[in-house]
Every structure is written in C-alpha cells, then in structure tokens.
Design a protein around this motif. Structure first.
Motif, PDB file in Angstrom:
ATOM      1  N   ASN A 131       3.768   2.594  -8.674  1.00  0.00           N
ATOM      2  CA  ASN A 131       2.493   2.210  -9.263  1.00  0.00           C
ATOM      3  C   ASN A 131       2.456   2.638 -10.728  1.00  0.00           C
ATOM      4  N   THR A 132       1.332   2.402 -11.389  1.00  0.00           N
ATOM      5  CA  THR A 132       1.239   2.703 -12.821  1.00  0.00           C
ATOM      6  C   THR A 132       1.285   4.201 -13.110  1.00  0.00           C
ATOM      7  N   ARG A 133       1.119   5.012 -12.092  1.00  0.00           N
ATOM      8  CA  ARG A 133       1.239   6.469 -12.263  1.00  0.00           C
ATOM      9  C   ARG A 133       2.639   6.970 -11.910  1.00  0.00           C
ATOM     10  N   GLY A 134       3.513   6.047 -11.504  1.00  0.00           N
ATOM     11  CA  GLY A 134       4.883   6.404 -11.180  1.00  0.00           C
ATOM     12  C   GLY A 134       5.128   6.781  -9.734  1.00  0.00           C
ATOM     13  N   LEU A 135       4.103   6.674  -8.886  1.00  0.00           N
ATOM     14  CA  LEU A 135       4.268   7.015  -7.474  1.00  0.00           C
ATOM     15  C   LEU A 135       5.016   5.899  -6.754  1.00  0.00           C
ATOM     16  N   PRO A 136       5.979   6.257  -5.886  1.00  0.00           N
ATOM     17  CA  PRO A 136       6.762   5.232  -5.184  1.00  0.00           C
ATOM     18  C   PRO A 136       6.034   4.718  -3.936  1.00  0.00           C
ATOM     19  N   PHE A 137       6.256   3.422  -3.649  1.00  0.00           N
ATOM     20  CA  PHE A 137       5.694   2.802  -2.453  1.00  0.00           C
ATOM     21  C   PHE A 137       6.734   1.879  -1.834  1.00  0.00           C
ATOM     22  N   HIS A 138       6.612   1.668  -0.537  1.00  0.00           N
ATOM     23  CA  HIS A 138       7.501   0.815   0.247  1.00  0.00           C
ATOM     24  C   HIS A 138       6.589   0.050   1.201  1.00  0.00           C
ATOM     25  N   LYS A 139       6.254  -1.187   0.844  1.00  0.00           N
ATOM     26  CA  LYS A 139       5.284  -1.956   1.636  1.00  0.00           C
ATOM     27  C   LYS A 139       5.793  -3.376   1.848  1.00  0.00           C
ATOM     28  N   THR A 140       5.288  -4.019   2.882  1.00  0.00           N
ATOM     29  CA  THR A 140       5.666  -5.389   3.202  1.00  0.00           C
ATOM     30  C   THR A 140       5.097  -6.339   2.147  1.00  0.00           C
ATOM     31  N   LEU A 141       5.952  -7.219   1.643  1.00  0.00           N
ATOM     32  CA  LEU A 141       5.562  -8.132   0.578  1.00  0.00           C
ATOM     33  C   LEU A 141       4.320  -8.935   0.947  1.00  0.00           C
ATOM     34  N   PHE A 142       4.237  -9.454   2.155  1.00  0.00           N
ATOM     35  CA  PHE A 142       3.081 -10.267   2.533  1.00  0.00           C
ATOM     36  C   PHE A 142       1.776  -9.520   2.301  1.00  0.00           C
ATOM     37  N   PHE A 143       1.715  -8.264   2.698  1.00  0.00           N
ATOM     38  CA  PHE A 143       0.477  -7.504   2.536  1.00  0.00           C
ATOM     39  C   PHE A 143       0.196  -7.207   1.062  1.00  0.00           C
ATOM     40  N   LEU A 144       1.239  -7.070   0.273  1.00  0.00           N
ATOM     41  CA  LEU A 144       1.047  -6.889  -1.169  1.00  0.00           C
ATOM     42  C   LEU A 144       0.526  -8.178  -1.800  1.00  0.00           C
ATOM     43  N   VAL A 145       0.995  -9.322  -1.318  1.00  0.00           N
ATOM     44  CA  VAL A 145       0.493 -10.602  -1.816  1.00  0.00           C
ATOM     45  C   VAL A 145      -0.979 -10.764  -1.442  1.00  0.00           C
ATOM     46  N   ILE A 146      -1.355 -10.358  -0.237  1.00  0.00           N
ATOM     47  CA  ILE A 146      -2.771 -10.379   0.145  1.00  0.00           C
ATOM     48  C   ILE A 146      -3.572  -9.510  -0.824  1.00  0.00           C
ATOM     49  N   HIS A 147      -3.080  -8.319  -1.114  1.00  0.00           N
ATOM     50  CA  HIS A 147      -3.779  -7.439  -2.064  1.00  0.00           C
ATOM     51  C   HIS A 147      -3.891  -8.109  -3.431  1.00  0.00           C
ATOM     52  N   PHE A 148      -2.808  -8.705  -3.898  1.00  0.00           N
ATOM     53  CA  PHE A 148      -2.766  -9.381  -5.195  1.00  0.00           C
ATOM     54  C   PHE A 148      -3.912 -10.390  -5.310  1.00  0.00           C
ATOM     55  N   PHE A 149      -4.048 -11.255  -4.321  1.00  0.00           N
ATOM     56  CA  PHE A 149      -5.107 -12.268  -4.372  1.00  0.00           C
ATOM     57  C   PHE A 149      -6.489 -11.663  -4.118  1.00  0.00           C
ATOM     58  N   ASN A 150      -6.577 -10.668  -3.261  1.00  0.00           N
ATOM     59  CA  ASN A 150      -7.865 -10.021  -3.017  1.00  0.00           C
ATOM     60  C   ASN A 150      -8.361  -9.311  -4.285  1.00  0.00           C
ATOM     61  N   HIS A 151      -7.460  -8.686  -5.013  1.00  0.00           N
ATOM     62  CA  HIS A 151      -7.825  -8.012  -6.268  1.00  0.00           C
ATOM     63  C   HIS A 151      -8.423  -9.015  -7.250  1.00  0.00           C
ATOM     64  N   GLN A 152      -7.812 -10.180  -7.352  1.00  0.00           N
ATOM     65  CA  GLN A 152      -8.342 -11.216  -8.231  1.00  0.00           C
ATOM     66  C   GLN A 152      -9.751 -11.622  -7.799  1.00  0.00           C
ATOM     67  N   THR A 153      -9.928 -11.840  -6.507  1.00  0.00           N
ATOM     68  CA  THR A 153     -11.237 -12.250  -5.994  1.00  0.00           C
ATOM     69  C   THR A 153     -12.283 -11.188  -6.276  1.00  0.00           C
ATOM     70  N   HIS A 154     -11.927  -9.941  -6.074  1.00  0.00           N
ATOM     71  CA  HIS A 154     -12.846  -8.830  -6.316  1.00  0.00           C
ATOM     72  C   HIS A 154     -13.371  -8.843  -7.753  1.00  0.00           C
ATOM     73  N   HIS A 155     -12.464  -8.905  -8.716  1.00  0.00           N
ATOM     74  CA  HIS A 155     -12.892  -8.849 -10.115  1.00  0.00           C
ATOM     75  C   HIS A 155     -13.522 -10.157 -10.584  1.00  0.00           C
ATOM     76  N   ARG A 156     -13.103 -11.280 -10.037  1.00  0.00           N
ATOM     77  CA  ARG A 156     -13.789 -12.533 -10.385  1.00  0.00           C
ATOM     78  C   ARG A 156     -15.222 -12.516  -9.880  1.00  0.00           C
ATOM     79  N   GLY A 157     -15.460 -11.840  -8.762  1.00  0.00           N
ATOM     80  CA  GLY A 157     -16.835 -11.672  -8.291  1.00  0.00           C
ATOM     81  C   GLY A 157     -17.674 -10.895  -9.302  1.00  0.00           C
TER      82      GLY A 157
END
Length: 183
Positions: A131-157
């Motif tokens: 992440n932007t703080r340098g912390l490592p993560f290991h997550k399934t791409l599909f769930f990251l893609v869901i987050h990606f689009f959800n983040h957009q929806t959140h801020h567009r709201g």
C-alpha cells in the motif's frame, strides 16, 4: 454479458462495473464542467476538500491501483509505465478540470480495455502489492477489482452530493440502469 445467474462469471462483473465507471464519470464531469473554476476548486468540507480535489483523488487512486494490477498479467495496463507513480493520495494530476477530464477519459478507456482481457482464471489469482505506506498485502485479484470499482462509486457519491449542493443534478446514478434485462 450473459443474463442468467448460472452463466455469470467474475469477468462479467468487472465489465459491468467498467461501463458504469465510464458512464458515471461522464455524467459528473458534464455537470462540473459547467461550473466556474473557482467553484470547482472551492473548499466544501469534503474529505478531499473540493469537487476538483475529489475527482483528482479518483484519478490518483485509479493510477495507483492500475499500476498494481499491471503486475498481475500482460495487459493494456503496461501503458501506465509511462505515467508517474503517484506520491500521495492527493497528488495533483492536472491544474484544471478540462485537463483532469482528459486524464479521466484516458483512464476510463484503459480500464475498459483492461477488463476485456480479464478472465476468471486471472481474477482468481492472488496479487502481492504494497500500500502507499509500504505495508505488504496478498489478496485475490477479483476482490481487489471489486474494491477498485467500489472506491470509485464511494467518492463519486460524494461528488454527486457536492454538485447537488450547487444546484446541479447529474440525473439517475444507479448501477441498476446498466444491468441488462434477463432473458
């Protein structure tokens, strides 16, 4: 995109959300571009301050995530190698709303091309990133893609609310409008 639940695939979700992303960005920028620059950049007490600040954050966050996703497979995202890596979640991407809109359109086009390359096998793979703080993560791409689009929806709201406070209405914003009728 298929219309029956048994035939739905992970990549169908990503494609629907990419279309929704572009559709909503078009609606919001159409409204914001009618405003004087001073009003677009005016502090409004939002998390990213202004309409411009929030729209800029969306571009920054999209570049951050798309650069991470580029590591998951050969794809159109390799084009982002030429883009500077954001150094903060508020790094200015442009000085004016028309210039930011041009960046947004490039990103939306890239996102739509990218999701067309995704299949369920790719989406099921893990992605290692920091992440932007340098912390490592290991997550399934599909769930990251869901987050990606959800983040957009959140801020567009948030932008929708800020526009409404200025008497502007982007119209219907529900994803429901893009979901096809079942056969």
């Amino acid at each position: 995109m298929t219309n029956t639940p048994s035939a739905l695939a992970l990549h169908d979700h990503a494609r629907l959300m990419a279309g929704y992303n572009r559709w909503m960005n078009q609606k919001l920028y159409e409204q914001a571009l009618t405003m004087p620059h001073a009003e677009v950049v005016a502090e409004r007490g939002a998390f990213f301050g202004s309409i411009f600040g929030t729209l800029n954050h969306l571009c920054v966050a999209d570049v951050i995530w798309l650069k991470r996703f580029a590591a998951s497979a050969v794809s159109p995202l390799a084009e982002l190698d030429a883009w500077p890596a954001p150094t903060s979640l508020t790094m200015p991407m442009a000085d004016t709303l028309p210039a930011l809109w041009a960046i947004r359109q490039q990103l939306d086009e890239l996102i739509e091309r990218w999701v067309m390359t995704l299949d369920d096998e790719v989406l099921a793979r893990p992605l290692d990133y920091h992440n932007t703080r340098g912390l490592p993560f290991h997550k399934t791409l599909f769930f990251l893609v869901i987050h990606f689009f959800n983040h957009q929806t959140h801020h567009r709201g948030q932008v929708t609310t800020l526009l409404a406070q200025q008497g502007l209405d982007p119209g219907v914003t529900d994803l429901l409008m893009l979901i096809p009728e079942a056969s």
